[in-house]
Design an enzyme around this catalytic site. Structure first.
Site, short mmCIF file in Angstrom:
data_model
loop_
_atom_site.label_atom_id
_atom_site.label_comp_id
_atom_site.label_asym_id
_atom_site.label_seq_id
_atom_site.Cartn_x
_atom_site.Cartn_y
_atom_site.Cartn_z
N ASN A 56 0.60 -1.16 0.10
CA ASN A 56 0.01 0.10 0.02
C ASN A 56 0.71 1.25 -0.14
O ASN A 56 0.28 2.35 -0.15
CB ASN A 56 -0.95 0.05 1.22
CG ASN A 56 -2.11 -1.21 0.82
OD1 ASN A 56 -2.11 -1.64 0.06
ND2 ASN A 56 -2.79 -1.29 1.93
N ARG B 232 -8.67 -2.21 -7.56
CA ARG B 232 -9.39 -0.99 -7.37
C ARG B 232 -8.48 0.22 -7.36
O ARG B 232 -8.70 1.48 -7.55
CB ARG B 232 -10.51 -0.89 -6.25
CG ARG B 232 -9.98 -1.59 -5.25
CD ARG B 232 -11.18 -1.58 -4.14
NE ARG B 232 -11.86 -0.53 -4.18
CZ ARG B 232 -13.20 -0.18 -4.86
NH1 ARG B 232 -13.35 -1.27 -5.69
NH2 ARG B 232 -13.63 0.99 -4.60
N CYS C 9 -16.56 -4.43 -4.26
CA CYS C 9 -15.58 -5.32 -3.83
C CYS C 9 -15.90 -6.17 -2.62
O CYS C 9 -17.01 -5.64 -1.98
CB CYS C 9 -14.26 -4.37 -3.05
SG CYS C 9 -13.11 -5.04 -2.03
N PRO D 125 -16.99 3.22 -2.49
CA PRO D 125 -17.05 4.32 -3.53
C PRO D 125 -15.78 5.20 -3.65
O PRO D 125 -15.02 5.13 -2.73
CB PRO D 125 -18.45 5.00 -3.15
CG PRO D 125 -18.29 4.83 -1.46
CD PRO D 125 -17.78 3.48 -1.28
N ASP E 111 -16.40 8.56 -4.37
CA ASP E 111 -16.66 9.94 -4.63
C ASP E 111 -16.07 10.99 -3.89
O ASP E 111 -16.10 12.06 -4.39
CB ASP E 111 -18.19 9.76 -3.89
CG ASP E 111 -18.03 9.19 -2.26
OD1 ASP E 111 -17.68 8.28 -1.92
OD2 ASP E 111 -18.70 10.10 -1.70
N ILE F 103 -14.62 0.37 9.51
CA ILE F 103 -14.12 1.10 8.28
C ILE F 103 -15.02 0.56 7.15
O ILE F 103 -15.33 1.32 6.42
CB ILE F 103 -12.57 0.67 8.07
CG1 ILE F 103 -11.89 1.12 9.08
CG2 ILE F 103 -11.92 1.37 6.76
CD1 ILE F 103 -11.81 2.59 9.44
C1 EPZ Z 1 -6.87 1.57 1.74
O1 EPZ Z 1 -7.73 1.45 0.88
C2 EPZ Z 1 -6.09 0.30 1.55
N1 EPZ Z 1 -5.75 0.14 0.31
C3 EPZ Z 1 -6.75 -0.71 2.04
O2 EPZ Z 1 -6.04 -1.88 2.18
C4 EPZ Z 1 -7.23 -0.62 3.80
O3 EPZ Z 1 -8.13 -1.37 4.11
C5 EPZ Z 1 -7.90 0.95 3.54
O4 EPZ Z 1 -7.16 1.99 3.08
C6 EPZ Z 1 -8.14 1.28 5.01
O5 EPZ Z 1 -6.90 1.45 5.83
C7 EPZ Z 1 -4.48 0.85 -0.37
O6 EPZ Z 1 -3.94 1.70 0.31
C8 EPZ Z 1 -4.26 0.61 -1.86
P1 EPZ Z 1 -10.39 4.34 2.36
P2 EPZ Z 1 -9.02 2.58 0.57
O7 EPZ Z 1 -10.66 5.08 1.27
O8 EPZ Z 1 -8.06 3.88 0.45
C9 EPZ Z 1 -14.96 4.87 2.38
C10 EPZ Z 1 -5.59 -4.24 1.82
O9 EPZ Z 1 -5.99 -5.25 2.28
N2 EPZ Z 1 -14.90 5.78 1.27
O10 EPZ Z 1 -9.51 4.64 3.45
O11 EPZ Z 1 -9.81 2.04 -0.53
C11 EPZ Z 1 -14.59 3.46 2.07
O12 EPZ Z 1 -15.85 2.77 1.33
C12 EPZ Z 1 -6.52 -3.07 1.46
O13 EPZ Z 1 -4.30 -4.19 1.50
C13 EPZ Z 1 -16.02 6.69 0.68
O14 EPZ Z 1 -17.05 6.29 1.09
O15 EPZ Z 1 -9.59 2.89 1.77
C14 EPZ Z 1 -14.24 2.94 3.43
O16 EPZ Z 1 -15.54 2.60 4.10
C15 EPZ Z 1 -7.91 -3.33 1.77
N3 EPZ Z 1 -15.76 7.34 -0.22
C16 EPZ Z 1 -13.62 4.15 4.18
O17 EPZ Z 1 -14.11 5.33 3.49
C17 EPZ Z 1 -14.42 7.57 -0.89
O18 EPZ Z 1 -14.24 8.18 -1.76
C18 EPZ Z 1 -12.14 3.93 4.08
O19 EPZ Z 1 -11.74 3.75 2.65
C19 EPZ Z 1 -13.26 6.85 -0.44
C20 EPZ Z 1 -13.66 5.97 0.69
#
Ligand code: EPZ
Length: 425
Positions: free
Chosen positions: A23, A93, A117, A123, A125, A327
């Site tokens: 990551n 993604r 996923c 999302p 957004d 999360i």
């Molecule tokens: C990053 O994902 C990591 N991936 C994930 O690791 C990790 O679980 C996650 O952060 C949380 O720490 C990478 O860095 C490539 P978020 P990311 O945006 O950025 C919501 C692994 O196993 N959200 O911090 O996609 C979302 O749905 C992976 O290595 C929105 O609603 O996670 C979630 O509920 C899995 N709108 C929460 O925020 C948005 O535009 C946190 O998601 C973006 C996110």
């Protein structure tokens, strides 16, 4: 389809070296788009997801040379395409991380919208809202994000959620925008800090990474990077759990102890003994495991990417543990598989109540997502008998040579394909 078979009951002992962080690598590889100069990156982990980014960058006209032992050279001078196609984005993604850099470098990007996923809707957004604040025109057409921006302009952006890749995408767009950008409620993960360090080394003016407030002053161009990927804190935590679950004794090297402070704290609460060095931790499992409650939260809280692995340890505790997943909305798919191995777990919405049992028993189980697959390997290490795990392509996305590393620690683990034994990879 390949499967992994684990024969449980072996105490793991010895030392293991941690690989570069998936990551951290993904956004840093995307950041090479921001310059026309050559970049050199070391300690890049050999993972499916990294391979997917290579394919994505090559499709944009960028040359990548793998020099062996985790070192690569990237020449982005031939960048001639701004499209991230559906067949790549659907497999990973995090491909959406090219959005910000392409907008910043070319003023346009066409990126397939990541679908759902296994662990949640996920999302983007907030990524799009942030890029719009920077002046991008964003249209969603035929499952693609069509983004254009004559010139990105600095803005004040307050994120509703401290999204990790959202923060990273906005950072990479803002470093070449006109004027100052402020990101409030930014993600503080070490991977965000490492991206900020890379961007700074390329000539960006950026401060505050690692706090909720990041300030960026746009510059006109950036230089190439020469950088080594930080160690993977989730792989570190996964091997710490392997020692705890098998009551073993493992020295985990080439890691950053302060990145796993919360994991260390909770494991110590559970009775696990952990010694910390400069770039290593030594974990000794104890005969009794105390039940502790876990609540995932953004860094520096307990990482959601360690929730499934910790649940396995709690399945073998001396009491009752409540695990809250705050999360993602669907990150308990490993529960059904662990119950097939004898775990006593009840899910109620975002909480799982785990009642410790004396032991788990081997079974045929199915991996559903990256970290769930790691938890099934851990459960297999502790279970009586053999555990066969199918759909292990999930694990190859985020763990480099996991069987080889576990075998070196004494584990009985092998990969098979349709009944024949494959070389331990
Ligand atoms: C990053 O994902 C990591 N991936 C994930 O690791 C990790 O679980 C996650 O952060 C949380 O720490 C990478 O860095 C490539 P978020 P990311 O945006 O950025 C919501 C692994 O196993 N959200 O911090 O996609 C979302 O749905 C992976 O290595 C929105 O609603 O996670 C979630 O509920 C899995 N709108 C929460 O925020 C948005 O535009 C946190 O998601 C973006 C996110």
């Amino acid at each position: 389809m390949e499967e992994i078979i684990v024969t449980g009951g072996v105490r793991l002992e010895g030392s293991v070296k941690i690989s570069g962080a998936k990551n951290a690598a993904l956004p840093i590889l995307a950041a090479t788009i921001l310059t026309s100069e050559e970049s050199r990156i070391r300690n890049v982990p050999k993972l499916e997801d990294v391979g997917t980014v290579y394919r994505l960058l090559k499709g944009l006209g960028i040359r990548i040379e793998e020099n062996g032992n985790g070192e690569i050279t990237i020449d982005p001078s031939g960048l001639n395409n701004s499209e991230a196609p559906y067949d790549l984005v659907k497999t990973m993604r995090a491909s959406c991380l090219v959005l910000g850099p392409l907008l910043a470098r070319l003023g346009k990007a066409r990126v397939s919208l990541p679908g759902g996923c296994a662990i949640g809707a996920r999302p983007i957004d907030l990524h799009l809202k942030g890029l719009k604040s920077l002046g991008a025109e964003i249209k969603l057409e035929e499952g693609y994000i069509n983004a254009r921006a004559r010139r990105l302009k600095g803005a004040s952006i307050c994120l509703d959620i401290p999204t990790v890749t959202g923060t990273e995408n906005i950072m990479m767009a803002a470093v070449l925008a006109d004027g100052e950008t402020i990101i409030e409620n930014a993600a503080c993960e070490p991977e965000v800090v490492s991206l900020s360090e890379v961007l700074h080394s390329m000539g960006a003016s950026i401060s505050g990474a690692g706090t909720r407030l990041i300030k960026i002053r746009g510059v006109t161009e950036l230089k190439g990077m020469n950088y080594s990927i930080i160690p993977d804190r989730i792989e570190t935590g996964t091997f710490m759990l392997a020692a705890a679950i098998t009551r073993g004794d493992i020295k985990i090297e080439d890691c950053i102890p302060e990145h796993i402070d919360h994991i260390t704290a909770r494991l110590r609460d559970a009775g696990v003994s952990i010694e910390e060095g400069e770039d290593w931790v030594r974990v000794k499992g104890s005969p009794g495991i105390r039940a502790v409650d876990i609540r995932t939260s953004p860094y520096p809280g307990f990482p959601t990417d360690m929730q499934a692995q910790m649940m396995v340890l709690m399945s073998l505790s001396d009491g009752l543990s409540v695990i809250m997943e705050t999360i993602f909305e669907n990150r308990f798919m490993h529960v059904a598989e662990l119950k097939r191995m004898g775990a006593n777990i009840t899910v109620d919405g975002h909480s799982a109540v785990v009642r410790g049992v004396p032991s788990l028993s081997g079974a045929q189980v199915m991996a559903t997502d990256l970290r769930a697959s790691a938890s099934l390997v851990l459960a297999g290490l502790a279970a009586k008998g053999d555990t066969t795990i199918s759909r292990i392509y999930h694990i190859d996305r985020g763990y480099e040579c996991i069987e080889k590393k576990l075998t070196r620690l004494g584990a009985k683990i092998r990969r098979i394909k349709g009944g024949e034994l494959l070389r331990g990879s």
